[in-house]
Every structure is written in C-alpha cells, then in structure tokens.
Design a protein around this motif. Sequence first.
Motif, mmCIF file in Angstrom:
data_model
loop_
_atom_site.group_PDB
_atom_site.id
_atom_site.type_symbol
_atom_site.label_atom_id
_atom_site.label_comp_id
_atom_site.label_asym_id
_atom_site.label_seq_id
_atom_site.Cartn_x
_atom_site.Cartn_y
_atom_site.Cartn_z
ATOM 1 N N GLU A 132 -6.620 -1.235 3.468
ATOM 2 C CA GLU A 132 -5.926 -0.349 2.532
ATOM 3 C C GLU A 132 -6.428 -0.502 1.103
ATOM 4 O O GLU A 132 -6.539 0.475 0.373
ATOM 5 C CB GLU A 132 -4.422 -0.594 2.594
ATOM 6 N N ASP A 133 -6.727 -1.719 0.693
ATOM 7 C CA ASP A 133 -7.223 -1.931 -0.672
ATOM 8 C C ASP A 133 -8.590 -1.285 -0.876
ATOM 9 O O ASP A 133 -8.872 -0.752 -1.944
ATOM 10 C CB ASP A 133 -7.300 -3.432 -0.992
ATOM 11 N N ARG A 136 -7.973 2.447 -1.268
ATOM 12 C CA ARG A 136 -7.388 2.694 -2.591
ATOM 13 C C ARG A 136 -8.471 2.636 -3.664
ATOM 14 O O ARG A 136 -8.498 3.471 -4.583
ATOM 15 C CB ARG A 136 -6.288 1.667 -2.868
ATOM 16 N N ASN A 140 -9.608 5.603 -6.276
ATOM 17 C CA ASN A 140 -9.657 5.367 -7.724
ATOM 18 C C ASN A 140 -11.062 5.643 -8.279
ATOM 19 O O ASN A 140 -11.190 6.192 -9.372
ATOM 20 C CB ASN A 140 -9.234 3.939 -8.062
#
Length: 143
Positions: A132-133, A136, A140
């Motif tokens: 998930e990071d 993300r 971004n």
Amino acid sequence: NTVELSGNAMNEKELVFTPGPRAAFIVVKTIACSLFGRYELGAHLVLDKGDHQSLMMKGGVMYAPLFWLHRCLCMFAMARSNKSKERKYMAQAKRIHKELTNSLKNKNPNVLHCVSLLNAEKAALNQKKYQEDDVRKLYNDAI
C-alpha cells in the motif's frame, strides 16, 4: 444523467453523426464518463470498435493523450469493479497504457503525468496488502 449531452442546443439521442463530429463527441463523452464516475459507459465507448481509427495516438490531435488517459482510467475502474470481465478490461487498459508509455519513451513529455497516473492505477489493481505504501507513493509522484 450527468453524462447525457442534451439541452436547448442539442440532444445526443436525436443526432446523426458523420465521422468527424462523432469522434469529437466520443472524446467529450469519454472524458465526462471518467470525471463523473460513469466508468461502465466509458468502458463501453472504448470497446465500441468503430471509434478506434478516428482518434489515433500517433500523429493525432493534441488532446488525444488526455482522451486515451480517460479511456484507460475507465478500463481500470471496470476491471476493479467487474471481476467476471476483468481480463477483457485489463487487456484494453494494458494496450492503451503501453501506447502512452511508448509515446513517453519516444520523447513526448506531454504524457509524463498520464503515464505516472496510469502506473499508480495499475499498481493499485495489482497490489498486495504490504504494498500500500508503494502505491501511495506512485499516486503522490503522479500528482
């Protein structure tokens, strides 16, 4: 209906299109479908084979990459929501994503943000819990 183009000036159900105006109509309709969350209708417009030749990626009009971005976003959204037809939607999305990526590799700087956003969408579809990071971060970076 947020994506039905009708009013005093025109009604899309009453128009008979020639190829040029139909291509412009499909561009507007596809982008509206993507922006207003009507992904199924946007995906249907992608799968309609009659419109593929009129809006080319290479040598096409200047707004073609944006149009193809919205087409691909509709395909990714439908692949996420309709698991029974996921392969069909992903095949089209991968084809469009590949064309935009090739355009970027051929030194077209105008598609960088499109490709970055599509990379994030593709990663979100294929993510595992522990990634998930990473996804993300891709979003971004695209913004």
